[in-house]
Design an enzyme around this catalytic site. Structure first.
Site, PDB file in Angstrom:
ATOM      1  N   GLY A 111       1.035  -1.186   0.224  1.00  0.00           N
ATOM      2  CA  GLY A 111      -0.101   0.069  -0.027  1.00  0.00           C
ATOM      3  C   GLY A 111       0.599   1.330  -0.066  1.00  0.00           C
ATOM      4  O   GLY A 111       0.909   1.538  -0.671  1.00  0.00           O
TER       5      GLY A 111
ATOM      6  N   GLN B  92      -8.116  -0.242   3.338  1.00  0.00           N
ATOM      7  CA  GLN B  92      -9.145  -0.787   4.020  1.00  0.00           C
ATOM      8  C   GLN B  92     -10.018  -1.326   3.677  1.00  0.00           C
ATOM      9  O   GLN B  92     -10.365  -2.454   4.421  1.00  0.00           O
ATOM     10  CB  GLN B  92      -9.467  -0.058   5.001  1.00  0.00           C
ATOM     11  CG  GLN B  92      -7.838   0.029   6.081  1.00  0.00           C
ATOM     12  CD  GLN B  92      -7.571  -1.007   6.520  1.00  0.00           C
ATOM     13  OE1 GLN B  92      -7.756  -1.965   7.359  1.00  0.00           O
ATOM     14  NE2 GLN B  92      -6.247  -0.898   7.504  1.00  0.00           N
TER      15      GLN B  92
ATOM     16  N   HIS C  16      -1.176  -8.160   2.684  1.00  0.00           N
ATOM     17  CA  HIS C  16      -1.794  -8.435   3.838  1.00  0.00           C
ATOM     18  C   HIS C  16      -2.232  -7.845   4.587  1.00  0.00           C
ATOM     19  O   HIS C  16      -2.917  -7.856   5.557  1.00  0.00           O
ATOM     20  CB  HIS C  16      -0.159  -7.839   4.955  1.00  0.00           C
ATOM     21  CG  HIS C  16      -0.315  -6.491   4.978  1.00  0.00           C
ATOM     22  ND1 HIS C  16       0.230  -5.908   5.978  1.00  0.00           N
ATOM     23  CD2 HIS C  16       0.521  -5.369   4.205  1.00  0.00           C
ATOM     24  CE1 HIS C  16      -0.295  -4.459   6.364  1.00  0.00           C
ATOM     25  NE2 HIS C  16       0.545  -4.302   5.105  1.00  0.00           N
TER      26      HIS C  16
ATOM     27  N   THR D  48      12.253  -6.825  -9.666  1.00  0.00           N
ATOM     28  CA  THR D  48      12.393  -8.567 -10.499  1.00  0.00           C
ATOM     29  C   THR D  48      10.900  -9.116 -10.167  1.00  0.00           C
ATOM     30  O   THR D  48      11.059  -8.902  -8.512  1.00  0.00           O
ATOM     31  CB  THR D  48      13.346 -10.190 -10.759  1.00  0.00           C
ATOM     32  OG1 THR D  48      14.297  -8.625 -11.451  1.00  0.00           O
ATOM     33  CG2 THR D  48      13.106 -10.632 -10.660  1.00  0.00           C
TER      34      THR D  48
ATOM     35  N   CYS E 148       0.730   2.340  12.650  1.00  0.00           N
ATOM     36  CA  CYS E 148       2.149   2.384  12.095  1.00  0.00           C
ATOM     37  C   CYS E 148       1.889   3.994  13.454  1.00  0.00           C
ATOM     38  O   CYS E 148       3.187   3.732  13.314  1.00  0.00           O
ATOM     39  CB  CYS E 148       1.775   3.033  10.784  1.00  0.00           C
ATOM     40  SG  CYS E 148       1.286   2.445   9.608  1.00  0.00           S
TER      41      CYS E 148
HETATM   42  N1  PLP Z   1      -3.191   3.191   3.483  1.00  0.00           N
HETATM   43  C1  PLP Z   1      -3.574   2.514   4.329  1.00  0.00           C
HETATM   44  C2  PLP Z   1      -5.068   2.685   4.678  1.00  0.00           C
HETATM   45  C3  PLP Z   1      -3.545   1.493   5.595  1.00  0.00           C
HETATM   46  O1  PLP Z   1      -4.414   0.887   6.188  1.00  0.00           O
HETATM   47  C4  PLP Z   1      -1.882   0.665   5.403  1.00  0.00           C
HETATM   48  C5  PLP Z   1      -1.914   0.071   6.015  1.00  0.00           C
HETATM   49  O2  PLP Z   1      -2.146   0.412   7.592  1.00  0.00           O
HETATM   50  C6  PLP Z   1      -1.316   1.307   3.925  1.00  0.00           C
HETATM   51  C7  PLP Z   1      -1.948   2.300   3.314  1.00  0.00           C
HETATM   52  C8  PLP Z   1       0.253   1.079   3.788  1.00  0.00           C
HETATM   53  O3  PLP Z   1       0.091  -0.183   3.342  1.00  0.00           O
HETATM   54  P1  PLP Z   1       1.157  -0.969   3.401  1.00  0.00           P
HETATM   55  O4  PLP Z   1       1.317  -1.800   4.626  1.00  0.00           O
HETATM   56  O5  PLP Z   1       1.174  -2.023   2.645  1.00  0.00           O
HETATM   57  O6  PLP Z   1       2.740  -0.931   3.600  1.00  0.00           O
END
Ligand code: PLP
Length: 395
Positions: free
Chosen positions: A72, A181, A203, A239, A325
């Site tokens: 993401g 999400q 994931h 790759t 995060c």
């Molecule tokens: N965007 C949103 C709304 C998310 O909830 C997340 C992950 O928590 C991300 C982006 C980032 O995704 P990734 O963990 O695959 O980098």
């Protein structure tokens, strides 16, 4: 009663058995480099192309519109920066986003601002829904891109993306939606949803970490983020991770099949919300109905969310205070603050995110375990003592 309950599916999900079973033979045998001309390379390329087609079929788009990425964050960075760079050449140097986006979006916009773009961050109402009037006022002939998430990762509120597209496209701006999400939890059909770009991550939907995708609608031009070999039709170097692309395709197919069973998840979510908001001085964060099927985010006053998490963890329940995060930071969530949630409640907010794997017994266990934890923590709080005294005085 003691059990293990994983209620942090918005942070990440376990890789499902179906996904593992489809990835394993590929990891073992399909080791060729898709760019190699020999039989092993061609085999890998066929599997990669097939995975792209499967992803595209679930999302209702063409396979030429799907690019595999590392997840993401990369997809978000690429969409925003790639669109901004192309639109700058047309004299468009303004970006509109919202105050409640994921940091992958917010920080990319911050970086572009430092590089000379102007950024408008529109607000949300008390339920976390973006203000469409503010959006209309913000978008103008200089706007390159409107980046609004499909559904919020902390409070689960779903945004009116069709309306966002109407407003942005009327002024010639591109629309990007972070659907990390939403994909797998809500039905998303790109043959009718007129966004220009959409990001997703493996994931969050029972595929492994390290794989995601970016949808870029045919005819929309964005610059590259990662330069390298000619992979992904010369748009994203590196790759290709063939086995993980297979895993992402399978995870999306399984999620699509299970969408019809989402009402069971919604019912469990609603039971959590109804029962846990019976605790005094607690309130649901986010919209009551326009929310992700598995998200229950509740604010409890006079408590620190982190203490709640620790006690829940001791009882075998994995939850979160908000975005995974930012969980290492003690700052209140930027999402809750943008919604006008007072600091006291923002600090005591708990996000429980359930999935198809969750059972009614798991919900019973949370409902039974959390109230005594809240009570115990409140009894340690001097502020709570004041409230109890005041309440007693008014009886
Ligand atoms: N965007 C949103 C709304 C998310 O909830 C997340 C992950 O928590 C991300 C982006 C980032 O995704 P990734 O963990 O695959 O980098």
């Amino acid at each position: 009663m003691s059990r293990f309950v994983y209620a942090d599916n918005a942070a990440t999900t376990p890789v499902s058995r179906e996904v593992i079973e489809e990835m394993l033979p590929c990891l073992e045998a399909c080791y060729g480099n898709p760019s190699s001309l020999h039989s092993k390379g061609r085999e890998a390329k066929d599997v990669l192309d097939n995975s792209r087609e499967r992803v595209a079929r679930v999302l209702g788009c063409d396979s030429s519109e799907i690019y595999f990425t590392s997840g993401g964050t990369e997809s978000d960075n690429w969409a925003i920066r790639g669109a901004a760079m192309r639109m700058k050449a047309k004299g468009r140097t303004h970006i509109v986003t919202s105050q409640i986006e994921h940091h992958a979006v917010l920080h990319t916009c911050d970086a572009l601002e430092r590089e000379g773009f102007t950024v408008t961050r529109i607000g949300v109402d008390a339920d976390g829904v973006i203000n469409l009037d503010e959006l209309s006022d913000a978008v103008n002939e200089k706007t390159a891109l409107v980046a609004i998430m499909y559904a919020n990762n902390e409070v689960g509120t779903v945004q009116p993306i069709e309306k966002v597209c109407e407003i942005a496209h009327a002024k010639g701006a591109l629309v990007f939606t972070d659907a990390v999400q939403a994909v797998g939890n809500l039905r998303i059909d790109l043959s009718t949803l007129p966004v220009d770009m959409l990001s997703l991550s493996g994931h969050k939907i029972h595929a492994p970490k390290g794989i995601g995708a970016l949808f870029v609608r045919r005819g929309v031009s964005i610059s590259n983020l990662i330069e390298g070999g000619g992979q992904e039709r010369r748009r994203r170097g590196g790759t290709e991770n063939v086995a993980y692309a297979v895993g992402l395709a399978k995870a999306l197919e399984v999620a699509e099949e299970k969408l019809s069973e989402m009402t069971r998840v919604e019912k469990m979510r609603d039971r959590l919300i109804d029962e846990l908001t019976k605790i005094p001085y607690s309130k649901l964060n986010g919209h009551r109905t326009k929310r992700l099927p598995g998200n229950a985010n509740i604010g409890f006053e006079f408590i620190e969310g982190e203490s709640m998490l620790l006690w829940l963890d001791i009882s075998g329940i994995c939850a979160s205070t908000g975005s995974a995060c930012s969980s290492a930071s003690l700052d209140p969530s930027h999402v809750l603050l943008a919604m006008g949630v007072p600091h006291e409640r923002a600090h005591g907010s708990l996000r429980l995110t359930i999935s198809h794997d969750t059972t009614d017994e798991d919900i019973d266990y949370i409902i039974e375990t959390l109230p005594p934890i809240v009570e115990k923590l409140r009894n340690m709080s001097p502020l709570w003592e004041e409230i109890v005294k005041k309440d007693k005085a008014t009886i």
